[in-house]
Scaffold this motif. Structure first.
Motif, mmCIF file in Angstrom:
data_model
loop_
_atom_site.group_PDB
_atom_site.id
_atom_site.type_symbol
_atom_site.label_atom_id
_atom_site.label_comp_id
_atom_site.label_asym_id
_atom_site.label_seq_id
_atom_site.Cartn_x
_atom_site.Cartn_y
_atom_site.Cartn_z
ATOM 1 N N LEU A 1 0.830 -1.229 0.144
ATOM 2 C CA LEU A 1 -0.025 -0.080 0.059
ATOM 3 C C LEU A 1 0.927 1.199 -0.045
ATOM 4 N N LYS A 2 2.103 1.117 0.651
ATOM 5 C CA LYS A 2 2.827 2.488 0.759
ATOM 6 C C LYS A 2 4.177 2.036 1.388
ATOM 7 N N ARG A 3 5.128 2.796 0.942
ATOM 8 C CA ARG A 3 6.446 2.436 1.581
ATOM 9 C C ARG A 3 7.488 3.826 1.752
ATOM 10 N N ILE A 4 7.887 3.921 2.777
ATOM 11 C CA ILE A 4 8.532 5.319 3.080
ATOM 12 C C ILE A 4 10.068 4.927 3.573
ATOM 13 N N PHE A 5 10.833 5.974 3.696
ATOM 14 C CA PHE A 5 12.134 5.889 4.147
ATOM 15 C C PHE A 5 12.269 7.018 4.993
ATOM 16 N N LEU A 6 13.120 6.463 6.140
ATOM 17 C CA LEU A 6 13.448 7.615 7.390
ATOM 18 C C LEU A 6 14.691 8.112 7.554
ATOM 19 N N PRO A 7 14.962 9.254 8.011
ATOM 20 C CA PRO A 7 16.433 9.301 8.334
ATOM 21 C C PRO A 7 17.022 8.699 9.123
ATOM 22 N N GLY A 8 18.130 8.309 9.294
ATOM 23 C CA GLY A 8 18.911 7.123 9.944
ATOM 24 C C GLY A 8 19.741 6.168 9.197
ATOM 25 N N ILE A 9 20.066 4.812 9.966
ATOM 26 C CA ILE A 9 20.451 3.996 9.399
ATOM 27 C C ILE A 9 19.755 2.547 9.357
ATOM 28 N N GLU A 10 18.891 2.625 10.306
ATOM 29 C CA GLU A 10 18.367 1.251 10.410
ATOM 30 C C GLU A 10 17.065 1.409 11.429
ATOM 31 N N ALA A 11 15.828 1.006 11.012
ATOM 32 C CA ALA A 11 14.671 0.919 11.810
ATOM 33 C C ALA A 11 14.799 -0.633 12.455
ATOM 34 N N GLN A 12 14.612 -0.719 13.917
ATOM 35 C CA GLN A 12 14.600 -1.760 14.431
ATOM 36 C C GLN A 12 13.255 -2.487 14.874
ATOM 37 N N HIS A 13 12.464 -1.494 15.704
ATOM 38 C CA HIS A 13 11.272 -1.888 16.117
ATOM 39 C C HIS A 13 10.018 -1.089 15.785
ATOM 40 N N ILE A 14 9.027 -1.629 15.788
ATOM 41 C CA ILE A 14 7.527 -0.907 15.683
ATOM 42 C C ILE A 14 6.762 -1.218 16.634
ATOM 43 N N VAL B 1 8.014 3.901 15.994
ATOM 44 C CA VAL B 1 9.122 3.300 15.242
ATOM 45 C C VAL B 1 10.582 3.776 15.880
ATOM 46 N N CYS B 2 11.569 2.756 16.230
ATOM 47 C CA CYS B 2 12.681 3.238 16.890
ATOM 48 C C CYS B 2 13.854 2.644 16.028
ATOM 49 N N GLY B 3 14.915 3.139 16.150
ATOM 50 C CA GLY B 3 16.086 2.439 15.380
ATOM 51 C C GLY B 3 17.448 3.257 15.884
ATOM 52 N N PHE B 4 18.431 3.575 14.909
ATOM 53 C CA PHE B 4 19.646 4.040 15.410
ATOM 54 C C PHE B 4 20.085 4.997 13.932
ATOM 55 N N MET B 5 20.861 5.865 14.304
ATOM 56 C CA MET B 5 21.484 6.573 13.183
ATOM 57 C C MET B 5 22.763 7.011 13.597
ATOM 58 N N SER C 1 23.913 9.514 21.660
ATOM 59 C CA SER C 1 24.968 8.692 22.669
ATOM 60 C C SER C 1 26.387 8.915 22.009
ATOM 61 N N PHE C 2 27.491 9.175 22.664
ATOM 62 C CA PHE C 2 28.620 9.530 22.308
ATOM 63 C C PHE C 2 29.279 8.416 21.473
ATOM 64 N N TYR C 3 29.072 7.278 21.879
ATOM 65 C CA TYR C 3 29.565 6.099 20.870
ATOM 66 C C TYR C 3 28.420 5.120 20.805
ATOM 67 N N ASN C 4 28.420 4.061 20.291
ATOM 68 C CA ASN C 4 27.516 3.117 19.668
ATOM 69 C C ASN C 4 26.117 3.151 20.663
ATOM 70 N N SER C 5 24.950 3.132 20.279
ATOM 71 C CA SER C 5 23.858 2.805 21.071
ATOM 72 C C SER C 5 22.768 2.251 20.117
ATOM 73 N N THR C 6 22.338 0.899 20.228
ATOM 74 C CA THR C 6 21.553 0.282 19.261
ATOM 75 C C THR C 6 20.563 -0.066 20.138
ATOM 76 N N PRO C 7 19.158 0.262 19.713
ATOM 77 C CA PRO C 7 17.862 -0.295 20.689
ATOM 78 C C PRO C 7 17.750 -1.939 20.127
ATOM 79 N N PHE C 8 17.427 -2.648 21.264
ATOM 80 C CA PHE C 8 17.111 -4.227 21.005
ATOM 81 C C PHE C 8 15.514 -4.351 21.437
ATOM 82 N N GLY C 9 14.942 -3.286 21.956
ATOM 83 C CA GLY C 9 13.332 -3.605 22.260
ATOM 84 C C GLY C 9 12.610 -2.486 22.448
#
Length: 417
Positions: A92-105, A115-119, A154-162
């Motif tokens: 039905l629709k497809r969008i792209f968001l700012p960042g690198i990866e969407a992890q959870h919805i 939606v959350c992810g990391f950039m 976050s100053f260094y890597n921070s990646t959501p897992f949930g």
């Protein structure tokens, strides 16, 4: 609903196979990767899939000696994506968001999507290895129109897992957080559990940044950190985390014990918590581990799924009550390196999506006594489960497959009647 689950139990107690595949789709592009990470359905049966989009060599082609895009409808680079799929499997629709990866919805109680992810790019100039990240969240309506894009730096890597939400539609995001750089790129990183709580617009109410597992430091495991790998919504705005307990350098000091995992419950303000340490196998080599991949919770039970890394790999499930007591643990079908995901059907039935050694997608059904039945799908090479959703009398399974060098999404709807 009671008649459905009575029928569900009757069907499983007989040897009849009443599960029917309504449709199966492979979604994506022939010139770019669509790596799915999570999915959710709304009340109308639409499915929303999020993940990582990335262009590759196939994205370009040569025309009259000039290099051009092979598909001008797709952006160049790497972006989080959101797909909306109709109940009959149509895009039905497809969008792209700012960042690198969407992890959870998640679907909030007011029918918005979060939606959350990391950039990258946040303070990356201060770290020459380009590993600085920030977690992001964004709220979408059912048409995928967005609002309230938020960054939790976050100053260094921070990646959501949930991610889950509370009774006021505020978000709870659980993430890993690296606490310092390492020139060896991950060999000796020091990291901690990060918990973020927001209001219903995504504004930060609390961010732990660095939360060390003090509840393990005096135990026999000598915990150095807690590697959270799954999150589920609990009762009264509490939430459950599950993951690995990691010891001091050199590993857990008791090599006779399988690597410990922990089930932890927090209140929404991260002030009160309880923890239960458990293991999958009683004894095995110290360098061989196991990991939790997903969990789901209700008012009575917490169901945990994972995969061990033994010489004879095995997927496993744990069923706990809400006091953290183990009701049962069982190994079941699954192959090394694949990551099972779970969905709760009702108060006493669960479905687990996994991959067999024959590269088949397998849905295993469990009740309060253990494994009940399995449903297998046709073999897919390079397949990996990503999400399993219960919607009424249907299950929607989402996975990742690889066609040549391109990663695509596999989506199937299964009817239980």
């Amino acid at each position: 609903m009671k008649w459905f689950f009575s029928l569900f139990i009757l069907v499983f107690s007989s040897q009849l196979s009443a599960q029917q595949v309504v449709w199966e789709k492979v979604l994506g592009s022939n010139v770019a990767d669509f790596d799915s990470r999570d999915a959710v359905t709304d009340s109308k049966g639409n499915t929303y899939i999020v993940g990582r989009y990335e262009t590759g060599i196939a994205f370009f082609k040569t025309v009259n000696g000039q290099t051009v895009y092979a598909d001008t409808t797709l952006p160049f680079g790497t972006s989080p994506f959101v797909w909306k799929i109709s109940p009959d499997g149509k895009l039905l629709k497809r969008i792209f968001l700012p960042g690198i990866e969407a992890q959870h919805i998640v679907l909030l109680s007011d029918n918005r999507l979060a939606v959350c992810g990391f950039m990258n790019d946040y303070r990356e100039k201060n770290y020459e290895q380009d590993r600085g990240q920030g977690v992001f969240s964004v709220f979408l309506d059912s048409t995928l129109e967005g609002s309230n894009y938020n960054i939790y730096p976050s100053f260094y890597n921070s990646t959501p897992f949930g991610m889950t939400f509370d009774s006021e539609n505020g978000l709870i995001i659980a993430a890993s957080a690296f606490t310092g750089p390492d020139p060896n790129i991950g060999l000796h990183d020091v990291y901690s559990l990060r918990l973020i709580r927001t209001n219903d617009q995504g504004a930060t109410l609390r961010d732990t940044i660095c939360l060390y597992p003090v509840w393990f430091t005096k135990s026999k495991y000598y915990a150095r950190t807690f590697d959270g790998l799954g999150l589920a919504k609990g009762a009264d705005d509490s939430f459950w985390l599950c993951g690995e307990v990691l010891g001091t350098e050199g590993g857990i000091h008791d090599a006779r014990t399988s690597n410990p995992m922990a089930l932890v419950q927090f209140d929404k303000d991260f002030r009160k918590m309880t923890a239960k340490v458990f293991t999958h196998r009683d004894r095995f080599r110290n360098e061989v581990g196991a990991y939790v991949n997903d969990l789901t919770a209700s008012d009575k039970y917490v169901f945990v799924v994972g995969q061990d890394l033994h010489e004879t790999p095995q997927s496993f499930v744990f069923l706990f009550n809400t006091k953290g007591d183990t009701i049962y643990k069982k190994g079941f079908n699954g192959d090394f390196g694949e990551e099972p995901v779970v969905a709760q059907i009702d108060e006493s039935h669960w479905a687990v999506l996994n991959v067999s050694k024959a590269d088949e997608f397998v849905i295993s059904f469990f009740d309060l006594n253990g494994l009940v039945k399995e449903k297998r799908f046709k073999p897919r090479k390079y397949s990996k489960p990503k999400a399993l959703i219960v919607h009424g009398k249907e299950l929607i399974a989402v996975g990742k497959i690889k066609e040549g060098e391109i990663e695509k999404m596999w989506v199937s709807k299964l009817r239980l009647d």
